[in-house]
Each structure stands twice: as C-alpha cells, then as structure tokens.
Write a protein that holds these residues in place. Sequence first.
Motif, PDB file in Angstrom:
ATOM      1  N   LEU A  29       0.888  -0.941  -0.109  1.00 24.23           N
ATOM      2  CA  LEU A  29       0.017  -0.046   0.222  1.00 24.23           C
ATOM      3  C   LEU A  29       1.122   1.107  -0.023  1.00 24.23           C
ATOM      4  O   LEU A  29       0.800   2.488  -0.768  1.00 24.23           O
ATOM      5  CB  LEU A  29      -1.344  -0.049   1.456  1.00 24.23           C
ATOM      6  CG  LEU A  29      -1.914   1.394   1.493  1.00 24.23           C
ATOM      7  CD1 LEU A  29      -2.905   1.365   0.041  1.00 24.23           C
ATOM      8  CD2 LEU A  29      -2.622   0.727   2.054  1.00 24.23           C
ATOM      9  N   LEU A  33      -0.002   4.270  -2.500  1.00 29.30           N
ATOM     10  CA  LEU A  33       0.830   5.604  -2.171  1.00 29.30           C
ATOM     11  C   LEU A  33       1.036   7.224  -2.601  1.00 29.30           C
ATOM     12  O   LEU A  33       1.182   7.834  -2.069  1.00 29.30           O
ATOM     13  CB  LEU A  33      -0.071   5.241  -0.377  1.00 29.30           C
ATOM     14  CG  LEU A  33      -1.704   4.882  -0.094  1.00 29.30           C
ATOM     15  CD1 LEU A  33      -1.278   5.113   0.940  1.00 29.30           C
ATOM     16  CD2 LEU A  33      -3.205   4.961  -1.627  1.00 29.30           C
ATOM     17  N   VAL A  40       1.837   4.849   6.241  1.00 30.65           N
ATOM     18  CA  VAL A  40       0.650   3.517   6.168  1.00 30.65           C
ATOM     19  C   VAL A  40       0.520   3.221   7.489  1.00 30.65           C
ATOM     20  O   VAL A  40      -1.055   3.934   7.594  1.00 30.65           O
ATOM     21  CB  VAL A  40       1.290   2.351   5.183  1.00 30.65           C
ATOM     22  CG1 VAL A  40      -0.422   1.524   5.050  1.00 30.65           C
ATOM     23  CG2 VAL A  40       1.463   2.939   4.204  1.00 30.65           C
ATOM     24  N   TYR A  43      -1.656   5.932   9.322  1.00 29.77           N
ATOM     25  CA  TYR A  43      -2.999   6.760   9.071  1.00 29.77           C
ATOM     26  C   TYR A  43      -3.832   5.189   8.998  1.00 29.77           C
ATOM     27  O   TYR A  43      -5.303   5.661   9.963  1.00 29.77           O
ATOM     28  CB  TYR A  43      -2.669   6.064   7.254  1.00 29.77           C
ATOM     29  CG  TYR A  43      -1.972   6.978   7.049  1.00 29.77           C
ATOM     30  CD1 TYR A  43      -2.494   9.112   6.674  1.00 29.77           C
ATOM     31  CD2 TYR A  43      -1.402   6.869   5.498  1.00 29.77           C
ATOM     32  CE1 TYR A  43      -2.319   9.600   6.103  1.00 29.77           C
ATOM     33  CE2 TYR A  43      -1.159   8.227   4.613  1.00 29.77           C
ATOM     34  CZ  TYR A  43      -1.061   8.975   5.117  1.00 29.77           C
ATOM     35  OH  TYR A  43      -0.127  10.207   3.875  1.00 29.77           O
ATOM     36  N   ALA A  62      -6.608  -0.883  -1.616  1.00 27.79           N
ATOM     37  CA  ALA A  62      -6.612   0.464  -1.989  1.00 27.79           C
ATOM     38  C   ALA A  62      -7.773   1.323  -2.584  1.00 27.79           C
ATOM     39  O   ALA A  62      -7.334   2.696  -1.860  1.00 27.79           O
ATOM     40  CB  ALA A  62      -5.567   0.128  -3.200  1.00 27.79           C
ATOM     41  N   ALA A  65      -8.447   2.400   1.220  1.00 28.76           N
ATOM     42  CA  ALA A  65      -7.679   3.972   1.510  1.00 28.76           C
ATOM     43  C   ALA A  65      -6.968   4.863   0.812  1.00 28.76           C
ATOM     44  O   ALA A  65      -7.697   5.654   1.628  1.00 28.76           O
ATOM     45  CB  ALA A  65      -5.780   2.812   1.252  1.00 28.76           C
ATOM     46  N   THR A  66      -7.564   4.868  -0.639  1.00 22.84           N
ATOM     47  CA  THR A  66      -7.748   6.036  -1.159  1.00 22.84           C
ATOM     48  C   THR A  66      -9.129   6.883  -1.172  1.00 22.84           C
ATOM     49  O   THR A  66      -9.230   8.239  -0.273  1.00 22.84           O
ATOM     50  CB  THR A  66      -8.076   5.927  -2.785  1.00 22.84           C
ATOM     51  OG1 THR A  66      -6.770   4.840  -2.916  1.00 22.84           O
ATOM     52  CG2 THR A  66      -7.834   7.157  -3.738  1.00 22.84           C
ATOM     53  N   LEU A  69      -8.764   8.546   2.728  1.00 19.90           N
ATOM     54  CA  LEU A  69      -7.411   9.567   2.350  1.00 19.90           C
ATOM     55  C   LEU A  69      -7.672  10.547   2.004  1.00 19.90           C
ATOM     56  O   LEU A  69      -8.071  11.878   2.497  1.00 19.90           O
ATOM     57  CB  LEU A  69      -5.812   9.050   1.979  1.00 19.90           C
ATOM     58  CG  LEU A  69      -5.479   8.024   2.371  1.00 19.90           C
ATOM     59  CD1 LEU A  69      -4.566   7.803   0.978  1.00 19.90           C
ATOM     60  CD2 LEU A  69      -4.825   8.503   3.609  1.00 19.90           C
TER      61      LEU A  69
END
Length: 79
Positions: A29, A33, A40, A43, A62, A65-66, A69
């Motif tokens: 990841l 990113l 990571v 986060y 992913a 996570a995107t 964020l």
Amino acid sequence: MTVVQHPSAVRVPIRAPEPGERFLTAVELARFLGVSERQVRRYAALGMPCERWGRGTVRYLASEATLWLKAHYEQRETA
C-alpha cells in the motif's frame, strides 16, 4: 513502539473486496500511495480502514485507503 489511536479515529469495518481486488500489505500500500510503510501504519492508527488477521497481520484495500485519505484531507482543509 506503541501506536496510540487518535481519539477522533472511528474504526470502520472494511468491505469485501471487489472481484479482482486483493488485500495489500503495508509495504504494498505504501508503494501504491507513494508514502512510507510507517506512514501507512500512522494512517491506520488514525482510523484508515484495515483488516486485522490474527496476531499482527494487517491488510488494506487500496480503494478503501484512497477513499479514506480523500475524506480525511478534505475534512482537514475545511476545519
């Protein structure tokens, strides 16, 4: 080293992966990113969705996570 979860972090269960999508390690990841593995993990401590499997195994999607964020940084910009 102990990671303390941010008080405002809300743990959201991760959804099932879409067909063709797979769970990623922190290293994978981080590459996706363009950040460090340590970032990571930070986060995740702040509430980014992740799956914890057994003793110390953590996996990420992913796409989740995107989305997290984007929402996290939009919230910071409006504050």
